[in-house]
Design a protein around this motif. Structure first.
Motif, short mmCIF file in Angstrom:
data_model
loop_
_atom_site.label_atom_id
_atom_site.label_comp_id
_atom_site.label_asym_id
_atom_site.label_seq_id
_atom_site.Cartn_x
_atom_site.Cartn_y
_atom_site.Cartn_z
N GLU A 135 5.13 31.96 5.87
CA GLU A 135 4.16 31.67 4.80
C GLU A 135 4.25 30.23 4.30
N VAL A 136 5.46 29.74 4.07
CA VAL A 136 5.62 28.39 3.50
C VAL A 136 5.08 27.35 4.46
N TYR A 137 5.51 27.40 5.72
CA TYR A 137 5.09 26.38 6.68
C TYR A 137 3.61 26.50 7.03
N THR A 144 16.85 28.23 0.82
CA THR A 144 16.71 29.52 1.52
C THR A 144 17.79 29.74 2.57
N TYR A 161 13.73 23.07 0.44
CA TYR A 161 13.37 24.47 0.67
C TYR A 161 14.31 25.11 1.68
N ILE A 190 5.15 28.39 -3.21
CA ILE A 190 5.95 27.23 -2.79
C ILE A 190 5.19 26.42 -1.75
N GLY A 191 4.65 27.09 -0.74
CA GLY A 191 4.01 26.39 0.36
C GLY A 191 2.77 25.62 -0.04
N SER A 237 6.28 32.81 -1.52
CA SER A 237 6.28 31.80 -0.45
C SER A 237 4.97 31.02 -0.44
N SER A 265 1.32 27.58 4.99
CA SER A 265 0.61 27.06 3.81
C SER A 265 0.59 25.53 3.82
#
Length: 388
Positions: free
Chosen positions: A298-300, A387, A383, A330-331, A327, A302
């Motif tokens: 999700e983060v990457y 994590t 990040y 953050i993303g 996520s 986004s």
């Protein structure tokens, strides 16, 4: 102007809105309109966003933010201090007044202040300072649910409390603050011993000329109370329907010109994406494919999607295919860094640069892009560290 030219001008001015509406219409060929269309639209987000935009427009009209800025700037004597405080205005104010309002308020103010220092110093500083302000607004706004539109939307979807949201983004915000201060100090080191030219004039020009007039004081109190209503609604302590009614009626009675300053294009952009996402979610082949790409990344995803779509549409699109809202928060916040369109608020500063320093727009894009990529890389490393 012919209709064709008007249409082209509209598409250029409201590109994201146009894309959202075209996608909504396109998706309707696969999923014909029915009663479920109304279920797609998050009326709570649209209502609170309208309320916040109206209240911020009202506070900006009465000059509250500029008065605060002028009062603080009047105490600055060094060029280094000016660089830091102009950047911090955007960073901290964006947490409460949104990143775009912070830039609309303080970037034009920056051109005025730097002009007082003389043409030579202004020429050396203006592109860097505006880039710093833009990044500062995008990074400061990620701390709160009301800092930017995608935060407001994802906060409502997530079911988080305001405290949980703030704690989630606090490490990234604090690290961003350290990076910004470091950049400001490095940029201002060559001016660390330089005193502001015409310091007495700067004091005079930056201090409020007279106390706020009584009618404006009344508006100030009213808008601050309306802002409290907005916060109560964001925190789920006041129904959004009540907040909408209170804000709309108050603005209509007190200062109806503010209603013309609301960014209705943004509201319709949200609505268009809501329809598109809802329809695509009902097409198994498409929804399964997109979920396979997003889930666990999700983060990457986004961050990458934000570079092309900008972070608000990216948040709306991806939220339809994953429930990992933390996520996404953050993303999409980190994804506001990178390209010029990664955060639509960045275009506000760019438009001011074109207006004030058109011959330097290429140099500005270079400074802006390099700085954004460095900040993005640093925050993605954070990040990874957070994590494990």
């Amino acid at each position: 102007m012919s209709k064709a030219k008007k249409l082209i001008a509209f598409l250029k001015r409201e590109t994201v809105l146009s894309i959202a509406l075209l996608l909504a219409v396109f998706s309707s060929f696969f999923v014909p309109p029915d009663e479920r269309y109304m279920e797609y639209i998050d009326f709570r987000t649209l209502a609170i966003l309208f309320c916040l935009m109206a209240v911020m427009a009202g506070l900006r009209n009465i000059g509250l933010f500029e008065r605060i800025a002028r009062g603080l700037l009047g105490k600055m004597k060094s060029v280094l201090g000016l660089i830091l405080i102009l950047t911090m205005f955007c960073f901290f104010f964006s947490m409460l007044i949104t990143n775009d309002v912070a830039l609309i308020t303080f970037v034009p103010f920056t051109f005025t202040v730097l002009a007082m220092l003389g043409e030579e110093i202004k020429k050396k500083l203006v592109l860097t300072v505006v880039a710093m302000q833009t990044i500062g607004a995008n990074l400061g706004s990620m701390l709160t649910p009301i800092g930017n539109p995608q935060n407001l939307y994802l906060f409502g979807k997530s079911g988080m409390t305001m405290g949980e949201f703030t704690l989630l983004m606090l490490p990234y915000t604090l690290f961003s603050l350290v990076l910004l201060l470091g950049w400001g100090v490095i940029s201002g080191m060559r001016f660390r011993k330089t005193k502001c030219q015409e310091a007495t004039r700067l004091d005079k020009d930056t201090e409020p000329e007279h106390p706020m007039e009584a009618p404006r004081r009344g508006l100030l109190i009213a808008y601050l109370l309306l802002f409290v209503c907005c916060l109560l609604s964001v925190a789920h302590w006041l129904p959004w329907q009540a907040a909408l009614a209170i804000v709309f009626l108050a603005v209509l009675l007190l200062d109806r010109s503010v209603l013309k300053q609301v960014d209705y294009a943004l509201l319709f952009t949200f609505a268009g994406f809501f329809v598109f996402i809802g329809n695509m979610g009902r097409i198994p082949l498409f929804s399964d494919f997109l979920r396979g790409i997003i889930l666990g990344r999700e983060v990457y995803t986004s961050v990458i999607a934000s570079q092309v779509l900008s972070n608000v549409p990216a948040a709306l699109l991806l939220s339809g295919f994953t429930k990992d809202y933390e996520s996404l928060i953050i993303g999409t916040n980190l994804g506001g860094l990178g390209t010029l369109i990664a955060s639509m608020a960045s275009l506000i500063s760019y438009k001011y640069i074109i207006k004030e320093e058109e011959s330097s727009k290429g140099a500005y894009i270079g400074i802006f892009t390099i700085a954004n990529l460095l900040f993005l890389a640093a925050l993605l490393l954070l990040y990874r560290f957070c994590t494990g």
